[in-house]
Design a protein around this motif. Structure first.
Motif, PDB file in Angstrom:
ATOM      1  N   THR A 111       8.055   4.300  -6.558  1.00 12.87           N
ATOM      2  CA  THR A 111       8.073   4.319  -8.271  1.00 12.87           C
ATOM      3  C   THR A 111       7.565   5.918  -8.014  1.00 12.87           C
ATOM      4  O   THR A 111       8.113   5.990  -7.382  1.00 12.87           O
ATOM      5  N   ASP A 112       7.941   6.482  -9.446  1.00  8.20           N
ATOM      6  CA  ASP A 112       7.682   7.581  -9.569  1.00  8.20           C
ATOM      7  C   ASP A 112       7.288   8.024 -11.087  1.00  8.20           C
ATOM      8  O   ASP A 112       7.528   7.871 -12.214  1.00  8.20           O
ATOM      9  N   LEU A 113       5.247   8.692 -10.616  1.00 10.31           N
ATOM     10  CA  LEU A 113       4.491   8.603 -11.763  1.00 10.31           C
ATOM     11  C   LEU A 113       4.435  10.052 -11.973  1.00 10.31           C
ATOM     12  O   LEU A 113       4.108  11.380 -11.323  1.00 10.31           O
ATOM     13  N   PRO A 114       4.403  10.640 -13.165  1.00 13.60           N
ATOM     14  CA  PRO A 114       3.917  11.464 -14.084  1.00 13.60           C
ATOM     15  C   PRO A 114       2.840  12.092 -13.185  1.00 13.60           C
ATOM     16  O   PRO A 114       1.537  11.365 -12.827  1.00 13.60           O
ATOM     17  N   GLY A 115       2.477  13.210 -12.821  1.00 14.62           N
ATOM     18  CA  GLY A 115       1.231  14.234 -12.270  1.00 14.62           C
ATOM     19  C   GLY A 115       0.486  13.305 -10.691  1.00 14.62           C
ATOM     20  O   GLY A 115       0.333  14.187 -10.423  1.00 14.62           O
ATOM     21  N   VAL A 116       1.220  11.810 -10.140  1.00 15.10           N
ATOM     22  CA  VAL A 116       1.180  12.013  -8.759  1.00 15.10           C
ATOM     23  C   VAL A 116       2.736  12.028  -8.117  1.00 15.10           C
ATOM     24  O   VAL A 116       2.605  12.496  -7.184  1.00 15.10           O
ATOM     25  N   GLY A 117       3.805  11.843  -8.605  1.00 10.56           N
ATOM     26  CA  GLY A 117       4.958  11.773  -8.194  1.00 10.56           C
ATOM     27  C   GLY A 117       5.744  10.217  -7.656  1.00 10.56           C
ATOM     28  O   GLY A 117       4.863   9.941  -7.512  1.00 10.56           O
ATOM     29  N   LYS A 118       6.291  11.438  -6.531  1.00 12.26           N
ATOM     30  CA  LYS A 118       7.301   9.702  -5.906  1.00 12.26           C
ATOM     31  C   LYS A 118       5.833   8.961  -5.026  1.00 12.26           C
ATOM     32  O   LYS A 118       5.884   9.093  -4.544  1.00 12.26           O
ATOM     33  N   GLU A 127       1.016  -1.259   0.692  1.00 12.49           N
ATOM     34  CA  GLU A 127      -0.083   0.322  -0.347  1.00 12.49           C
ATOM     35  C   GLU A 127       1.163   1.484  -0.211  1.00 12.49           C
ATOM     36  O   GLU A 127       2.022   1.476   0.742  1.00 12.49           O
ATOM     37  N   ALA A 128       0.318   2.016  -0.462  1.00 18.65           N
ATOM     38  CA  ALA A 128       0.980   3.956  -0.270  1.00 18.65           C
ATOM     39  C   ALA A 128      -0.075   4.722  -0.416  1.00 18.65           C
ATOM     40  O   ALA A 128      -1.244   4.493  -1.040  1.00 18.65           O
ATOM     41  N   SER A 129       0.217   5.654   0.123  1.00 21.21           N
ATOM     42  CA  SER A 129      -0.642   7.098   0.211  1.00 21.21           C
ATOM     43  C   SER A 129      -0.379   8.438  -0.644  1.00 21.21           C
ATOM     44  O   SER A 129       1.290   7.854  -1.199  1.00 21.21           O
ATOM     45  N   TYR A 130      -0.983   8.676  -0.777  1.00 21.81           N
ATOM     46  CA  TYR A 130      -0.551   9.956  -1.627  1.00 21.81           C
ATOM     47  C   TYR A 130      -1.882  11.090  -1.367  1.00 21.81           C
ATOM     48  O   TYR A 130      -2.748  10.598  -1.296  1.00 21.81           O
ATOM     49  N   GLY A 131      -1.405  12.424  -2.139  1.00 18.85           N
ATOM     50  CA  GLY A 131      -2.775  13.095  -1.862  1.00 18.85           C
ATOM     51  C   GLY A 131      -2.167  14.558  -1.316  1.00 18.85           C
ATOM     52  O   GLY A 131      -0.745  14.316  -0.102  1.00 18.85           O
ATOM     53  N   GLU A 132      -2.489  15.332  -1.139  1.00 19.07           N
ATOM     54  CA  GLU A 132      -2.930  16.566  -0.101  1.00 19.07           C
ATOM     55  C   GLU A 132      -2.888  16.386   1.537  1.00 19.07           C
ATOM     56  O   GLU A 132      -3.301  14.916   1.660  1.00 19.07           O
ATOM     57  N   SER A 133      -1.980  16.689   2.495  1.00 19.63           N
ATOM     58  CA  SER A 133      -2.120  15.998   3.692  1.00 19.63           C
ATOM     59  C   SER A 133      -4.006  16.523   4.151  1.00 19.63           C
ATOM     60  O   SER A 133      -4.574  17.083   3.766  1.00 19.63           O
TER      61      SER A 133
END
Length: 108
Positions: free
Chosen positions: A93-100, A30-36
């Protein structure tokens, strides 16, 4: 007493070992992303046999995967490849538009 031919015994042992081997990177990540405060979770499932899924925002995408030179390669049906570096129990990984993204193995 009749003996079993040695080459067949060796072949049988090799087949049994190969069938019982599991990939060291297969598992649930699992990975988390987004604004705090509004983080979203992406679930990455790497199943034995090279099949997997990527689930985010309620949608799941199937893919094939393999490991080469310390990286997990996710092969999308559209022909794209997402590379993730293996570091211990994490895939990065590093995805375009999402980041690391850092996927951490769950239940390890």
């Amino acid at each position: 007493m009749r003996s079993f031919p040695v080459p067949w015994v060796v072949l049988l042992v090799l087949v049994m070992v190969a069938c019982g081997r599991s990939s060291p990177v297969s598992g649930h990540y699992e990975a988390s992303y987004g604004e705090s405060g509004r983080d979203k979770t992406i679930v990455l499932e790497l199943r034995e046999g090279g099949q997997g899924s990527w689930t985010a925002d309620g949608e799941s995408i199937a893919f094939k995967w393999d490991v080469r030179d310390g990286e997990v390669l996710l092969h999308t049906k559209a022909g794209g490849i997402i590379r993730a570096v293996v570091r211990g129990e994490a895939l990065t990984t590093d995805l375009p538009g999402v980041g690391k993204l850092v996927f951490r193995r769950q239940g390890a």
